[in-house]
Design a protein around this motif. Structure first.
Motif, short mmCIF file in Angstrom:
data_model
loop_
_atom_site.label_atom_id
_atom_site.label_comp_id
_atom_site.label_asym_id
_atom_site.label_seq_id
_atom_site.Cartn_x
_atom_site.Cartn_y
_atom_site.Cartn_z
N HIS A 268 0.82 -1.41 -0.10
CA HIS A 268 0.05 0.05 0.44
C HIS A 268 0.38 0.93 -0.13
CE1 HIS A 268 -3.79 -1.95 1.26
NE2 HIS A 268 -3.12 -3.07 0.67
N CYS A 269 2.41 1.29 0.46
CA CYS A 269 2.68 2.46 0.80
C CYS A 269 4.45 2.38 0.99
CB CYS A 269 2.42 3.43 1.06
SG CYS A 269 2.89 3.31 3.74
N ASP A 270 4.65 3.00 0.94
CA ASP A 270 6.71 2.58 1.67
C ASP A 270 6.77 3.00 2.72
OD1 ASP A 270 6.98 4.14 -1.21
OD2 ASP A 270 6.74 1.93 -0.34
N PHE A 271 5.66 3.03 3.85
CA PHE A 271 6.13 3.55 5.29
C PHE A 271 6.92 2.50 5.65
CE2 PHE A 271 5.37 5.36 9.17
CZ PHE A 271 5.62 4.29 10.07
N VAL A 272 6.79 1.75 5.89
CA VAL A 272 7.87 1.22 6.72
C VAL A 272 8.67 0.23 6.21
CG1 VAL A 272 8.22 -2.29 6.66
CG2 VAL A 272 6.22 -1.59 6.45
N LYS A 273 8.80 0.74 4.58
CA LYS A 273 10.84 1.31 4.26
C LYS A 273 11.64 2.67 4.43
CE LYS A 273 10.27 -0.81 -0.46
NZ LYS A 273 9.11 -1.26 -0.39
N LEU A 274 10.23 3.78 4.80
CA LEU A 274 11.21 4.65 5.49
C LEU A 274 11.25 4.25 6.77
CD1 LEU A 274 11.32 7.85 5.60
CD2 LEU A 274 9.20 8.41 6.44
N ARG A 275 10.82 3.28 7.82
CA ARG A 275 10.87 3.39 9.24
C ARG A 275 12.21 2.36 9.39
NH1 ARG A 275 6.52 0.42 12.48
NH2 ARG A 275 6.92 -1.48 11.11
N GLU A 276 12.41 1.76 8.19
CA GLU A 276 13.55 1.49 8.36
C GLU A 276 14.35 1.48 8.04
OE1 GLU A 276 12.65 -2.76 9.96
OE2 GLU A 276 13.91 -3.15 8.31
N MET A 277 15.16 2.24 6.86
CA MET A 277 15.51 2.79 6.23
C MET A 277 16.33 3.81 8.06
SD MET A 277 17.37 2.27 3.87
CE MET A 277 16.90 0.18 4.41
N LEU A 278 15.58 4.78 8.08
CA LEU A 278 15.15 5.65 9.13
C LEU A 278 15.89 5.52 10.47
CD1 LEU A 278 14.77 8.79 9.07
CD2 LEU A 278 13.13 8.68 10.01
N LEU A 279 14.59 4.62 11.13
CA LEU A 279 15.43 4.05 12.39
C LEU A 279 16.07 2.82 12.78
CD1 LEU A 279 11.81 5.28 13.68
CD2 LEU A 279 14.19 6.98 13.64
N ARG A 280 15.69 1.82 11.84
CA ARG A 280 16.58 0.57 11.72
C ARG A 280 18.13 0.66 11.99
NH1 ARG A 280 16.63 -4.30 12.18
NH2 ARG A 280 16.53 -4.60 9.60
N VAL A 281 17.50 1.22 10.63
CA VAL A 281 19.19 0.41 9.79
C VAL A 281 20.12 1.68 9.74
CG1 VAL A 281 20.00 0.45 7.88
CG2 VAL A 281 18.14 -0.79 8.04
N ASN A 282 19.89 2.76 9.44
CA ASN A 282 20.80 4.03 9.37
C ASN A 282 21.05 5.57 10.04
OD1 ASN A 282 21.61 2.95 6.60
ND2 ASN A 282 20.19 3.41 5.84
N MET A 283 19.97 4.99 11.13
CA MET A 283 20.15 6.01 12.62
C MET A 283 21.57 6.80 12.90
SD MET A 283 18.43 6.42 16.06
CE MET A 283 16.38 7.36 15.87
N GLU A 284 22.44 5.28 12.57
CA GLU A 284 23.87 5.96 13.27
C GLU A 284 24.22 6.61 12.07
OE1 GLU A 284 25.11 6.35 16.06
OE2 GLU A 284 27.40 6.44 15.44
#
Lengths: 444, 435
Positions: A268-284
């Motif tokens: 339906h949308c890329d929300f999960v992708k955003l969350r993954e990229m932003l918070l879980r994978v690349n925050m540091e």
């Protein structure tokens, strides 16, 4: 400095040594991590987008909580930035999250200056950090870092491409902050339209030279997922904090008559992708990029502006102390120069005034010299007149005396003729000639 | 120096402001952050600089080899102890070691010749100079306009070897530690612990700690933790300070186990046996649990002290720092800004004063001019009056004279007439007489 006095025998080759057993420094990353966790982390998100585009909703959805945010009106006459800080905790990780919303963005009739408050805010956070870093007594290790780590740029789903304000703003911000463009309210765009829009947006960004954040692909652990995600940019997102029953689960979704848009459904949308990229994978990585790239650039520009250089005219590098000393010397010289200038100006003023006054004095003297001369002359005249008078008087007196003497003798001669001797006769005869001579003369 | 304050509203979360506590109602994902940090740190690799100080023969090189289970000093790369030295040297060796995917660039700094001379005054100076020069290098690297990598060669830990005399600290020990405790993390060790019995060792340790306290020497302190387990361990270590160590390069078989130890006729002193010495504690503490903290304390405390002292000296040109303590919260540039403002104010005042003096002098001068003008005018008037008076006088005199003359002349004329008449009469009489 000390290096010349100490005989440092630097064994500069770095030998690789084999360890004969388990030493234990492989715990170093764990030591580092546990210290960082104990200290807590900071993360600062800037949301840029028009009023009502869904920034607050997305934040709430992203962090699974409700951040208080008063609804903005469309009538702000300039763009304002409102930061809010929250303390979040997930498992053992404490996160100090600051969300900065741009209020009133895109609402003004003249949007030329819209990007300025945003730029100023970002720069101000860099400036605060730089100031702390330059202090003599500083405490960087417990400094609350407010530098923006990520800017989510919300693109309106209406239209077929980026608006010019989007391009202008992103171009101004791309060298200052990590930008991730997102297409907001993605549930108002059909799939095909969305695909076209994404392609158009990316090509416009590329052709305008806008540098958006690229998910890093050097680290093998995340290279694959990051590179694949890079191709899905910009993320088309939908935000919702309302729970809707879908099937037998309660999920976050937006309920329409024709169906429910499920936020966490990747179809339906890329929300999960955003969350993954932003918070879980690349925050540091976002934090690192902000510090190592954007902040360093700001710092370099600022220091160069202030006149700092790394090397002198003869390519010799300056030590910090030398630089500061040089600056200080320059500064003192300038102060002295200013002082001299002022003194000189004063001296000139004094000279001028002195000259004027001297002139006046001269004039005065001249005037009085003149008067004096006049006096002298008058006096001379007077003297002469006086002299004349005296002479006259003297002459007159002599005449008088002579006349009287003559008369006296004449009288004596007349009344005592017989008794007159021949001497007297002689006198008598000799006198009148004298008398008449003088009297004749005196009558002038 | 700060912008953007016009558009930013209050509460901008600076300086440790408490944010609002928010509860998360579901999975977010930032709990993975520590893993991200872990990965990145492994990728970056680690550095550590360890310094060993002590008289020769105390087993420093052996201990290093034992700590890192490697032959840092070997026949190919003999340690400094095998070289002849005339003065105190400071030598560094860099080695790259790998373990469990973690790369560590280890720098060992040795100080051969320390305390070996007959006169050891100032033998600590080369050590101090070395540490300071590393701080200086870092400070310069950190202060460059273009900073790229900042290699960190600052000394993060100093193992100080105390000779096992059994009596107490030597004056040299005290002197050294007093001079270096504010520059580097000092961990005092009792060397060659296998020359003392446990009781002797216990006594010795007590004595040393007493003397350390007496002289207010600040040795490295283990940080407080909230974790109970960790705190218990920390307290155990604290009780056993200073650590008594034994090092060995040889592997001996004891009870079927291959251990590092020292073979004596009466037995084997095992390096890693906790009942024989404190080596294991040292290794665990130094490498496995507190290495990061040693680095942090060096960076946040010792280096910052060096830096602030250095910058304060530059800013105040040797002026007594105590006066300016409150101003150390500024950067040298901000300090200069303030000085500039002060100077401007001072100049303004000076200008005003000079202006005042100038005005006053001008007034004086003008007044003088006026006064002399008045005076001259007065004199002129007076002279004029004088002259006029004299004129008048003269006039009067002349008039009188004229009058006198006129009257006398009139008289004379009468007299003349009379004389004439008289002489005529006389002539007549004379003529008459003759006839």
């Amino acid at each position: 400095m000390a290096a010349s006095e100490v005989d440092v025998f630097a064994n500069e080759e770095k030998r690789n040594l084999e360890l004969g057993g388990h030493v234990g420094f492989d715990s170093l990353p764990d030591q580092l991590v546990s210290k960082s966790v104990a200290q807590g982390f900071c993360f600062n998100i800037l949301c840029v987008g028009e009023t009502g585009i869904g920034k607050s909703t997305l934040m709430n959805t992203l962090f699974n909580t409700t951040f208080e945010n008063e609804e903005a009106s469309h009538y702000e006459h300039e763009v304002q930035l409102r930061p809010q800080t929250y303390d979040l905790q997930e498992s053992n990780v404490n996160l100090k999250l600051t969300i900065v919303h741009t209020v009133g963005f895109g609402d003004q009739i003249n949007k030329e200056e819209s990007y300025k408050p945003i730029l100023e805010y970002i720069d101000a956070q860099f400036e605060n950090y730089l100031e702390e870093e330059l202090k003599i007594k500083r405490s960087l290790f417990n400094y609350h870092d407010t530098r923006i780590h990520i800017c989510l740029y919300f693109i309106a789903p209406t239209g077929h491409s980026l608006k010019s304000i989007d391009l202008v703003t992103m171009k101004k911000l791309d060298s200052k902050v990590n930008i991730i463009p997102v297409i907001a309210k993605a549930d108002t765009v059909s799939r095909s339209e969305l695909d076209k829009l994404k392609i158009k947006v990316m090509s416009e960004l590329v052709s305008n030279g806008v540098q958006i954040y690229q998910f890093p692909t050097e680290d093998e652990a995340v290279a694959e997922i990051n590179s694949s995600m890079n191709t899905h940019l910009p993320f088309a997102v939908v935000g919702s904090i309302e729970d809707v029953k879908v099937g037998n689960k309660m999920v976050k979704a937006r309920l329409y008559p024709w169906g429910s848009v499920q936020v966490e459904n990747e179809n339906h949308c890329d929300f999960v992708k955003l969350r993954e990229m932003l918070l879980r994978v690349n925050m540091e990585d976002l934090r690192e990029q902000t510090h190592a790239r954007h902040y360093e650039l700001y710092r370099r520009c600022k220091l160069e502006e202030m006149g700092f250089k790394d090397t002198g005219p003869d390519s010799q590098s300056f030590s910090l102390q030398e630089t500061y000393e040089a600056k200080r010397k320059e500064f003192l010289v300038e102060l002295q120069r200013k002082e001299e200038e002022m003194r000189q100006m004063f001296v000139n003023k004094v000279k001028e005034t002195e000259a004027e006054l001297k002139e006046k004095e001269k004039e005065l003297h001249e005037r009085f010299e003149q008067l004096k001369r006049m006096h002298q002359e008058e006096k001379k005249n007077l003297e002469e007149k006086r002299r004349e008078l005296e002479e006259e008087m003297n002459a007159f007196n002599r005449r008088k005396v002579a006349a009287e003497t003559l008369m006296g003798q004449a009288l004596q001669g007349c009344s005592q003729q017989p008794f007159k001797k021949d001497k007297d006769k002689k006198n008598f005869f000799s006198l009148p000639s004298a008398c008449s001579l003088t009297s004749g003369r005196n009558l002038n | 120096m700060s912008g953007g304050e016009t558009s930013v509203s209050e509460a901008d979360g600076n300086g440790g402001i408490m944010g609002q506590q928010k509860n998360l109602e579901g999975y977010v994902g930032f709990a993975n952050l520590p893993n991200q940090v872990y990965r990145k740190s492994v990728k970056r690799g680690f550095e550590f600089t360890l310094m060993v100080v002590g008289e020769s023969g105390l087993g420093k090189s052996t201990l290093i080899n034992s700590l890192f289970l490697t032959d840092l000093y070997s026949p190919e790369y003999p340690g400094p102890s095998h070289r002849i030295k005339k003065t105190v040297q400071v030598e560094q060796s860099k080695v790259l070691v790998k373990e469990g995917g973690v790369h560590l660039l280890l720098t060992i700094v040795d100080t051969p010749g320390f305390g070996d001379a007959v006169d050891n005054s100032n033998c600590w100076q080369p050590v101090i100079d070395y540490i300071d020069s590393k701080f200086e290098d870092y400070l310069n690297a950190e202060s460059r306009v273009n900073r790229r990598q900042m290699p960190d060669s600052r000394v993060q830990c100093c193992l100080y070897f105390i000779a096992p005399s059994g009596h107490g600290l030597k004056p040299l020990d005290i002197e050294f530690m007093k001079r270096l405790h504010e520059k580097v993390n000092i961990i005092p060790l009792i060397a060659k612990a296998d020359t003392m019995t446990p009781e002797e060792c216990q006594q010795f340790k007590k004595q040393i700690m007493k003397e350390i306290q007496e002289h207010k020497i600040k040795i490295y302190e283990f940080p407080e933790t909230e974790d109970e387990e960790e705190m218990k361990m920390v307290r155990k270590i604290k009780d056993r300070l200073p650590l008594a160590v034994v090092g060995s390069n040889t592997i001996i078989e004891v009870n079927g186990k291959r251990v590092r130890g020292r073979q004596y006729p009466w037995g084997v002193a095992e390096v890693e046996n906790g009942e024989h010495c404190d080596f294991t504690i040292l290794r665990n503490m130094l490498i496995r649990t507190h290495m990061q903290d040693l680095k942090d304390v060096t960076n946040n405390v010792h280096y910052e002290n060096y830096r602030s002292r250095k910058l304060a000296a530059v800013t105040y040109n040797g002026v007594d720092n105590n006066k300016n303590k409150g101003q150390l919260t500024k950067s040298p540039l901000a300090q200069m800004e303030e000085e500039r403002r002060d100077h401007v104010a001072k100049m303004k005042k000076m200008e005003q004063e000079m202006e005042q003096v100038f005005e006053m002098k001008v007034k004086e001068k003008l007044q003088k001019l006026r006064d002399s003008e008045v005076e001259l005018q007065r004199r002129h008037e007076q002279m004029k009056k004088n002259l006029e008076a004299q004129h008048k006088e003269l006039e009067e005199k002349r008039r009188q004279h004229e009058e006198e003359k006129a009257s006398w002349e009139a008289q004379q004329r009468i007299l003349e007439q009379q004389k004439l008449d008289a002489s005529r009469t006389l002539e007549k009489n004379k003529k008459k007489k003759i006839f």
